[in-house]
Enzyme design. Structure first.
Site, PDB file in Angstrom:
ATOM      1  N   GLY A  56       0.706  -1.141   0.084  1.00 22.37           N
ATOM      2  CA  GLY A  56       0.217  -0.036  -0.081  1.00 22.37           C
ATOM      3  C   GLY A  56       1.006   1.309   0.066  1.00 22.37           C
ATOM      4  O   GLY A  56       1.979   1.248   0.584  1.00 22.37           O
ATOM      5  N   SER A  57       0.287   2.321  -0.560  1.00 22.96           N
ATOM      6  CA  SER A  57       0.780   3.562  -0.394  1.00 22.96           C
ATOM      7  C   SER A  57       0.656   4.202   1.014  1.00 22.96           C
ATOM      8  O   SER A  57      -0.122   3.755   1.651  1.00 22.96           O
ATOM      9  CB  SER A  57       0.502   4.475  -1.651  1.00 22.96           C
ATOM     10  OG  SER A  57       0.874   3.856  -2.781  1.00 22.96           O
ATOM     11  N   HIS A  59       3.596   4.892   2.689  1.00 16.63           N
ATOM     12  CA  HIS A  59       4.620   4.641   3.600  1.00 16.63           C
ATOM     13  C   HIS A  59       6.008   5.581   2.827  1.00 16.63           C
ATOM     14  O   HIS A  59       6.800   5.198   3.111  1.00 16.63           O
ATOM     15  CB  HIS A  59       5.127   3.309   3.509  1.00 16.63           C
ATOM     16  CG  HIS A  59       3.832   2.472   4.135  1.00 16.63           C
ATOM     17  ND1 HIS A  59       3.323   2.682   5.223  1.00 16.63           N
ATOM     18  CD2 HIS A  59       3.070   1.389   3.348  1.00 16.63           C
ATOM     19  CE1 HIS A  59       2.531   1.855   5.333  1.00 16.63           C
ATOM     20  NE2 HIS A  59       2.006   0.965   4.147  1.00 16.63           N
ATOM     21  N   ASP A 112      -0.904  -8.449   1.070  1.00 15.40           N
ATOM     22  CA  ASP A 112       0.111  -8.513   0.269  1.00 15.40           C
ATOM     23  C   ASP A 112       0.648  -9.827  -0.030  1.00 15.40           C
ATOM     24  O   ASP A 112       1.103 -10.107  -1.015  1.00 15.40           O
ATOM     25  CB  ASP A 112       1.286  -7.524   1.155  1.00 15.40           C
ATOM     26  CG  ASP A 112       1.243  -6.112   0.949  1.00 15.40           C
ATOM     27  OD1 ASP A 112       0.355  -5.763   0.410  1.00 15.40           O
ATOM     28  OD2 ASP A 112       2.159  -5.537   1.942  1.00 15.40           O
ATOM     29  N   HIS A 217      -0.121   1.024   9.228  1.00 13.72           N
ATOM     30  CA  HIS A 217      -1.255   1.432   8.794  1.00 13.72           C
ATOM     31  C   HIS A 217      -2.475   2.144   9.549  1.00 13.72           C
ATOM     32  O   HIS A 217      -3.455   2.236   9.249  1.00 13.72           O
ATOM     33  CB  HIS A 217      -1.898   0.024   8.119  1.00 13.72           C
ATOM     34  CG  HIS A 217      -0.902  -0.607   7.130  1.00 13.72           C
ATOM     35  ND1 HIS A 217      -0.327  -1.750   7.607  1.00 13.72           N
ATOM     36  CD2 HIS A 217      -0.504  -0.397   5.984  1.00 13.72           C
ATOM     37  CE1 HIS A 217       0.396  -2.175   6.636  1.00 13.72           C
ATOM     38  NE2 HIS A 217       0.259  -1.158   5.489  1.00 13.72           N
ATOM     39  N   ASP A 381       5.708  33.036  17.190  1.00 13.68           N
ATOM     40  CA  ASP A 381       5.673  31.882  17.347  1.00 13.68           C
ATOM     41  C   ASP A 381       5.547  31.259  18.496  1.00 13.68           C
ATOM     42  O   ASP A 381       5.745  29.923  18.738  1.00 13.68           O
ATOM     43  CB  ASP A 381       7.108  31.340  16.742  1.00 13.68           C
ATOM     44  CG  ASP A 381       8.230  31.989  17.387  1.00 13.68           C
ATOM     45  OD1 ASP A 381       7.982  32.492  18.428  1.00 13.68           O
ATOM     46  OD2 ASP A 381       9.478  31.729  17.016  1.00 13.68           O
ATOM     47  N   THR A 384       8.014  33.636  23.337  1.00 14.37           N
ATOM     48  CA  THR A 384       8.434  34.894  24.002  1.00 14.37           C
ATOM     49  C   THR A 384       8.574  34.670  25.741  1.00 14.37           C
ATOM     50  O   THR A 384       9.570  35.025  26.167  1.00 14.37           O
ATOM     51  CB  THR A 384       7.739  36.076  23.782  1.00 14.37           C
ATOM     52  OG1 THR A 384       7.716  36.650  22.392  1.00 14.37           O
ATOM     53  CG2 THR A 384       8.082  37.374  24.754  1.00 14.37           C
ATOM     54  N   THR A 469       6.679  47.676  19.438  1.00 16.58           N
ATOM     55  CA  THR A 469       7.737  46.678  20.099  1.00 16.58           C
ATOM     56  C   THR A 469       7.806  47.072  21.672  1.00 16.58           C
ATOM     57  O   THR A 469       7.132  47.961  22.274  1.00 16.58           O
ATOM     58  CB  THR A 469       9.248  47.036  19.536  1.00 16.58           C
ATOM     59  OG1 THR A 469       9.470  48.487  20.110  1.00 16.58           O
ATOM     60  CG2 THR A 469       8.904  47.030  18.218  1.00 16.58           C
TER      61      THR A 469
END
Length: 539
Positions: A56-57, A59, A112, A217, A381, A384, A469
């Protein structure tokens, strides 16, 4: 959850085509879209044993990302977490298998095994020489009769691939694969589930918990454990793998399951080296995303006892750029600091009033960490508070070492401390502030010295009042300071609150943020100044 995809039905085929377009002409696909999705080498010498894997995709970079010289000859891709069909596997076999035959490398999942197994039988009926191995390296459930195949599969790809590239026959390549499968062991841990495209994310892992022994999975782990730290997580994983270790040196494969950051993965690599099996790990593959589970926030560790021939095979050059190599683990190299970077030392001296003032200032900033982080998250972000708190904790821990009785030297010492411990532009600016204040304090009063420090900050940083600021709170506070700390606190508060109406910031991180994010929110730096003076006024 939003994802960068178009239609779910076209996700895998579009991803494969994107891989081919950026593969420098080394890869091609069979003309079987959408049902047959097979990536093959364009430089394949069919006189050699072919290696085919897939599944399967979801991975990625496994498996198509490991098609190339030295590794796989072809990868058969299913839809996300779904086995490819027997027809797709057969197409891959017929496309690349010559007289030398091919080896199918299959992870131990029912779909598989069945589809690859059926394709192998049909290929043999058509006269192809086909061998198949099944990888079952997962040790999460040691009593399970059919363990899952996970990231340890990549050891098979690489070692068998090196032998095939060197011209070994099918029996020898298959025997080498079987040996790896018998010895390799893997287990994973995750802090969050993955997001399957087109479906709602399953939110089953609570905050402060982790799943140990999960598959690739999105299936649950075998055990939900308390999460404490990277060290504790690695210790749990190592405890499960330790009984499986052989004698002699081992190679570790440290796999990013999808969305674990490189910073976290490097910490996990360090914890692996520090762990109780660290002295038995001679080489490491990764840390890198190798066999992922979409965007899972987790990692897996695979270990393999190796001899010199296997190490050579793991280190042999390959074309796939997703393969990170297999370097030997080395000791941490440390070089002396260059001349001119020696720390400036100051003669400690006593001044109870100065000491109490600095301690109170540090306590104010440490206590405001969460509040400032929350405010910064609206315009930056979100760090601070943490940045300021780390610096304040450092200053507080060094109070007994500071020249409290000499204001000029005290300011210079604070500048040196902040320069070393406080990150970002704030740390630099405050170091400049106290350094300039220290220079001025040698010939002026404290308030004038602090104003001189502020002037230097404005010159270097380029910010002015009204730019949103910390200056918007610090300047009025210093102007009012001759009237007392309470007056300075009131002025700082007015200045900080005024920044909530400044939506066109001209300096600092806020200058990169939209007006809608700034409106109604105080600047974190200005707020820190206001909280500091308010705390001092109340002390």
């Amino acid at each position: 959850m939003a994802q960068f995809i178009n239609a779910r039905e076209e996700l895998v085929t579009e991803a494969i085509d994107g891989l081919l377009r950026t593969g420098q002409g080394r890869l091609a696909r069979l003309d079987g879209y959408p049902h047959i999705k097979v990536v093959v080498r364009t430089d394949w010498d069919a006189s050699k044993v072919a290696l085919i894997s897939g599944g399967g995709s979801g991975h990625e970079p496994s498996h198509a990302g490991f098609v190339g010289h030295g590794m796989l000859t072809a990868a058969v891709c299913g839809d996300v977490f779904a086995s490819p069909s027997a027809d797709a596997v057969l197409a891959g076999i017929l496309a690349v298998t010559g007289q030398a035959g091919c080896l199918l490398i299959v992870k131990n999942y029912t779909g598989d095994r069945l589809n690859f197994g059926l394709a192998a039988e049909r290929a043999r009926e058509l006269g192809r020489k086909v061998s198949m191995v099944v990888v079952d390296d997962d040790v999460a459930l040691p009593e399970l009769p059919q363990p899952r195949g996970v990231a340890g599969t990549l050891f098979v790809h690489k070692i068998a691939g090196a032998l095939a590239e060197a011209g070994a026959n099918l029996d020898d390549v298959t025997a080498a694969a079987h040996r790896v499968i018998a010895d390799v062991a893997s287990i994973g841990m995750s802090l969050d589930t993955c997001t399957v495209p087109g479906t709602a994310k399953e939110d089953r892992i609570a905050m402060g918990k982790a799943e140990l022994g999960l598959g690739i999975h999105g299936e649950p782990g075998v055990e939900v454990v308390d999460f404490q730290s990277a060290r504790a997580a690695m210790d749990m994983v190592v405890d499960r793998l330790a009984p499986k270790l052989g004698t002699g040196p081992h190679v570790a494969l440290l796999n990013n399951l999808g969305s674990t950051t490189p910073l976290e993965m490097s910490v996990l690599a360090e914890e692996l080296c520090r762990s109780r099996i660290g002295d038995r790990i001679s080489h490491v593959i990764g840390p890198a995303p190798l066999m992922t589970s979409l965007d899972m926030h987790g990692f897996s560790l695979s270990v393999l006892p190796v001899d010199s021939a296997q190490v050579s095979a793991l280190q042999a050059s390959v074309a796939p750029v997703a393969w990170p190599g297999c370097p030997a683990i080395s000791e941490i190299a440390v070089q002396p600091m260059p001349a001119g970077m020696e720390p400036v030392t100051y003669q400690a001296s006593s001044n109870d009033a100065a000491r109490d003032l600095i301690a109170a200032a540090c306590d104010a900033l440490i206590g405001a960490e969460a509040q400032l982080n929350a405010l910064d998250a609206k315009s930056g972000d979100g760090d601070t508070g943490s940045t300021v708190a780390v610096a304040a904790q450092s200053v507080r821990s060094s109070l007994d070492e500071l020249p409290m009785a000499d204001t000029s030297q005290l300011f210079r010492a604070l500048a040196g401390n902040l320069q070393q411990t406080m990150g970002g532009s704030s740390g630099v600016l405050l170091a400049i502030f106290f350094a300039a204040a220290g220079e001025a304090a040698a010939s002026s009063d404290i308030v004038s010295a602090l104003k001189a420090g502020l002037d230097r900050v404005q010159q270097v940083g380029g910010a002015a009042p009204g730019d949103r600021t910390m200056i918007d709170a610090l300047m009025p506070a210093l102007e009012a300071l001759p009237q007392g700390v309470a007056a300075a606190a009131n002025a700082a508060r007015a200045g900080a609150d005024g920044t909530a109406a400044i939506t066109n910031a001209k300096a600092g991180r806020a200058s990169y943020v939209s007006a809608s994010n700034l409106e109604g929110n105080n600047d974190p730096g200005a707020e820190a100044v206001a909280l500091l003076f308010e705390h001092l006024a109340a002390s």
